[in-house]
Design a protein around this motif. Structure first.
Motif, PDB file in Angstrom:
ATOM      1  N   SER A  90      -9.133  -4.242  -6.349  1.00  0.00           N
ATOM      2  CA  SER A  90      -8.810  -2.892  -7.068  1.00  0.00           C
ATOM      3  C   SER A  90      -8.688  -2.924  -8.312  1.00  0.00           C
ATOM      4  O   SER A  90      -7.529  -3.561  -8.937  1.00  0.00           O
ATOM      5  CB  SER A  90      -7.705  -2.215  -6.106  1.00  0.00           C
ATOM      6  N   ARG A 112       0.851  -1.260   0.065  1.00  0.00           N
ATOM      7  CA  ARG A 112       0.128  -0.120   0.077  1.00  0.00           C
ATOM      8  C   ARG A 112       0.896   1.351   0.115  1.00  0.00           C
ATOM      9  O   ARG A 112       0.410   2.571  -0.330  1.00  0.00           O
ATOM     10  CB  ARG A 112      -1.043  -0.105   1.324  1.00  0.00           C
ATOM     11  N   ARG A 161     -16.001  -4.346   2.786  1.00  0.00           N
ATOM     12  CA  ARG A 161     -14.669  -4.790   2.255  1.00  0.00           C
ATOM     13  C   ARG A 161     -14.327  -4.700   0.999  1.00  0.00           C
ATOM     14  O   ARG A 161     -14.955  -5.216   0.229  1.00  0.00           O
ATOM     15  CB  ARG A 161     -14.225  -5.951   3.004  1.00  0.00           C
ATOM     16  N   GLU A 165     -13.325  -1.435  -6.249  1.00  0.00           N
ATOM     17  CA  GLU A 165     -13.093  -0.051  -6.361  1.00  0.00           C
ATOM     18  C   GLU A 165     -12.511   0.271  -7.887  1.00  0.00           C
ATOM     19  O   GLU A 165     -11.771  -0.651  -8.372  1.00  0.00           O
ATOM     20  CB  GLU A 165     -12.305   0.607  -5.298  1.00  0.00           C
ATOM     21  N   SER A 185      -6.877  -0.307  -2.450  1.00  0.00           N
ATOM     22  CA  SER A 185      -7.109  -0.795  -1.003  1.00  0.00           C
ATOM     23  C   SER A 185      -7.527  -2.425  -1.033  1.00  0.00           C
ATOM     24  O   SER A 185      -7.937  -2.917  -0.064  1.00  0.00           O
ATOM     25  CB  SER A 185      -8.107   0.217  -0.385  1.00  0.00           C
TER      26      SER A 185
END
Length: 168
Positions: free
Chosen positions: A52, A21, A48, A80, A125
């Motif tokens: 990604s 990250r 959650r 996401e 994330s």
């Protein structure tokens, strides 16, 4: 820098984490952070994020809407979409903005696709990273199929590739 290969750590889903990250610094080592225009993930608030989806874009006004829509039509919702605009001079940013909070848009000066993807990995994330070019589209079940295949193969599988279909 340590050039040795290392085994990635496992995430909550038992799938290798494919990214670190990081600190959010620019991929070129300058320490300059990208400018976040909108950072609302597609996953429901509090849910959650497992996947990604990263899309690097540079002057992609003619194709980016279809690419974004192909991610929004996925059968999984625990994802996401982060679009990195790599210094576009066309209407790419305005088109991405029409998707409102469904897409996280991050702008950076033109540094090339590799730098945009690296910045995307730092901002992601999810436990699984999936890359999509701004001129490509996914079938609605692509993410679900890839996650299923990763889980079937277990924690020793850290990369998945597959065939593609060329559409003119």
């Amino acid at each position: 820098a340590d050039a040795r290969l290392r085994t990635p750590p496992l995430g909550d889903a038992g799938i290798p984490l494919l990214h670190d990250r990081g600190t959010g610094a620019a991929a070129d080592g300058s320490g300059a952070a990208a400018v976040v225009v909108s950072a609302q993930p597609m996953a429901e608030q509090g849910a959650r994020v497992v996947i990604s989806c990263l899309m690097a874009a540079h002057n992609a006004a003619g194709t980016i809407a279809a690419s974004v829509e192909s991610v929004l039509r996925q059968t999984r919702s625990d994802l996401e979409l982060i679009v990195f605009d790599d210094g576009s001079t066309d209407e790419s940013i305005e088109i991405i903005a029409t998707f409102s909070t469904a897409v996280a848009l991050i702008e950076q000066q033109n540094q090339g696709q590799g730098a945009a993807i690296n910045a995307g990995i730092d901002a992601a994330s999810g436990e699984i990273i999936m890359l999509l070019d701004a001129d490509d589209c996914w079938l609605p079940h692509k993410i679900a199929t890839c996650v299923r295949e990763l889980r079937l193969r277990g924690p020793d599988c850290s990369l998945l590739h597959h065939q593609l279909t060329h559409i003119d």
